[in-house]
Design a protein around this motif. Structure first.
Motif, PDB file in Angstrom:
ATOM      1  N   THR A 156       0.831  -1.207   0.000  1.00  0.00           N
ATOM      2  CA  THR A 156       0.000   0.000   0.000  1.00  0.00           C
ATOM      3  C   THR A 156       0.869   1.263   0.000  1.00  0.00           C
ATOM      4  N   ILE A 157       2.094   1.151   0.555  1.00  0.00           N
ATOM      5  CA  ILE A 157       3.010   2.297   0.581  1.00  0.00           C
ATOM      6  C   ILE A 157       3.517   2.615  -0.821  1.00  0.00           C
ATOM      7  N   GLY A 165      -1.609   0.261  -7.038  1.00  0.00           N
ATOM      8  CA  GLY A 165      -2.074  -0.603  -5.958  1.00  0.00           C
ATOM      9  C   GLY A 165      -3.148   0.075  -5.127  1.00  0.00           C
ATOM     10  N   LEU A 166      -3.651  -0.646  -4.149  1.00  0.00           N
ATOM     11  CA  LEU A 166      -4.764  -0.162  -3.334  1.00  0.00           C
ATOM     12  C   LEU A 166      -4.385   1.006  -2.439  1.00  0.00           C
ATOM     13  N   GLY A 167      -3.092   1.238  -2.284  1.00  0.00           N
ATOM     14  CA  GLY A 167      -2.649   2.397  -1.519  1.00  0.00           C
ATOM     15  C   GLY A 167      -3.076   3.712  -2.155  1.00  0.00           C
ATOM     16  N   GLU A 168      -3.387   3.679  -3.466  1.00  0.00           N
ATOM     17  CA  GLU A 168      -3.870   4.891  -4.152  1.00  0.00           C
ATOM     18  C   GLU A 168      -5.100   5.445  -3.435  1.00  0.00           C
ATOM     19  N   TYR A 169      -6.027   4.556  -3.084  1.00  0.00           N
ATOM     20  CA  TYR A 169      -7.245   4.993  -2.389  1.00  0.00           C
ATOM     21  C   TYR A 169      -6.927   5.454  -0.969  1.00  0.00           C
ATOM     22  N   ILE A 170      -5.994   4.767  -0.319  1.00  0.00           N
ATOM     23  CA  ILE A 170      -5.661   5.143   1.057  1.00  0.00           C
ATOM     24  C   ILE A 170      -5.047   6.531   1.107  1.00  0.00           C
ATOM     25  N   ALA A 175      -5.614  12.464   1.942  1.00  0.00           N
ATOM     26  CA  ALA A 175      -5.545  13.838   1.425  1.00  0.00           C
ATOM     27  C   ALA A 175      -6.902  14.526   1.496  1.00  0.00           C
ATOM     28  N   MET A 176      -7.970  13.751   1.284  1.00  0.00           N
ATOM     29  CA  MET A 176      -9.332  14.301   1.296  1.00  0.00           C
ATOM     30  C   MET A 176      -9.958  14.288   2.694  1.00  0.00           C
ATOM     31  N   GLY A 185      -9.690   1.359  -0.059  1.00  0.00           N
ATOM     32  CA  GLY A 185      -8.395   0.741  -0.316  1.00  0.00           C
ATOM     33  C   GLY A 185      -8.002  -0.235   0.761  1.00  0.00           C
ATOM     34  N   ALA A 186      -8.347   0.088   2.007  1.00  0.00           N
ATOM     35  CA  ALA A 186      -7.909  -0.735   3.137  1.00  0.00           C
ATOM     36  C   ALA A 186      -8.651  -2.071   3.209  1.00  0.00           C
ATOM     37  N   ILE A 187      -9.955  -2.073   2.921  1.00  0.00           N
ATOM     38  CA  ILE A 187     -10.744  -3.309   3.034  1.00  0.00           C
ATOM     39  C   ILE A 187     -10.287  -4.379   2.037  1.00  0.00           C
ATOM     40  N   PRO A 188     -10.128  -4.052   0.736  1.00  0.00           N
ATOM     41  CA  PRO A 188      -9.637  -5.091  -0.184  1.00  0.00           C
ATOM     42  C   PRO A 188      -8.228  -5.566   0.168  1.00  0.00           C
ATOM     43  N   ALA A 189      -7.365  -4.649   0.644  1.00  0.00           N
ATOM     44  CA  ALA A 189      -6.003  -5.049   1.021  1.00  0.00           C
ATOM     45  C   ALA A 189      -6.038  -6.005   2.211  1.00  0.00           C
TER      46      ALA A 189
END
Length: 210
Positions: A156-157, A165-170, A175-176, A185-189
């Motif tokens: 995720t980093i 990767g799913l870190g994009e959503y995290i 940021a938002m 992002g966290a749930i699928p990871a």
């Protein structure tokens, strides 16, 4: 709007990022297995290499993940592709459990079994492939299991350097200041790590001698 509705609305992008995440983790684990298991075997044959190899792998584990990505940025042969850098960093993090478990697994084989094999005329190579590795397979798979779960989390980093990767959503959610985006992002990871842990745990049990 609840998190599951949000994920359903953005399922195409989430699936794409999940695929990127799987790619990063899968390639990293494959390379780590190709490097780590032979190194684990090597230090069972040459104990003098034990401290340098395991010590180096331990040092990598102490480096914060984001800092390691930063340290690797200037490496010339990686090029401009962030994915290569992420795979290299994840591979380095995955080495310790693979090297250590391979070493522990092989050293844990009953010496009486090895002596019986030698008495039957088996060579050192035959003992390794026909006795030591099969008997230590469960412990080695446990190392793969730990390394995979570590890589799923650390991947995720990779989004911080543009590797996807799913870190994009995290990172987008941070940021938002939006928990729904973070959880997307966290749930699928987390689910990916859980599935990998359960599947490799099952394989570990199947390969562990009783």
């Amino acid at each position: 709007m609840n998190i599951f509705h949000f994920m359903l609305q953005n399922r195409a992008e989430i699936l794409e990022l999940t695929g990127e995440h799987l790619w990063l983790v899968g390639v990293s684990i494959l390379i780590a297995v190709i490097i780590g298991i032979p190194l684990g075997i090597l230090i069972t044959r040459w104990p003098a290499l034990n401290k340098p190899i395991l010590g180096s792998a331990n040092i990598v584990q102490t480096i914060p993940s984001l800092a390691l990505f930063g340290f690797l940025l200037p490496v010339p042969w990686i090029g401009d592709r962030a994915g290569r850098l992420a795979i290299l960093a994840l591979t380095l993090y995955a080495l310790l459990p693979l090297i250590r478990n391979t070493y522990i697994g092989i050293k844990g084989v009953d010496p009486a079994i090895l002596e019986a094999g030698r008495g039957m005329g088996m060579t050192a190579r035959q003992l390794l492939w026909q006795v030591e590795l099969p008997l230590s397979a469960g412990v080695i798979i446990a190392g793969v299991r730990v390394a995979t779960v570590i890589c799923v989390g650390l991947a995720t980093i990779a989004a911080a350097i543009g590797a996807g990767g799913l870190g994009e959503y995290i990172f987008r959610g941070l940021a938002m200041v939006n928990n729904q985006v973070i959880l997307a992002g966290a749930i699928p990871a987390a689910a990916m790590a859980l599935v990998a842990d359960v599947c490799l745990g099952w394989l570990e049990k199947r390969l562990t001698p009783h």
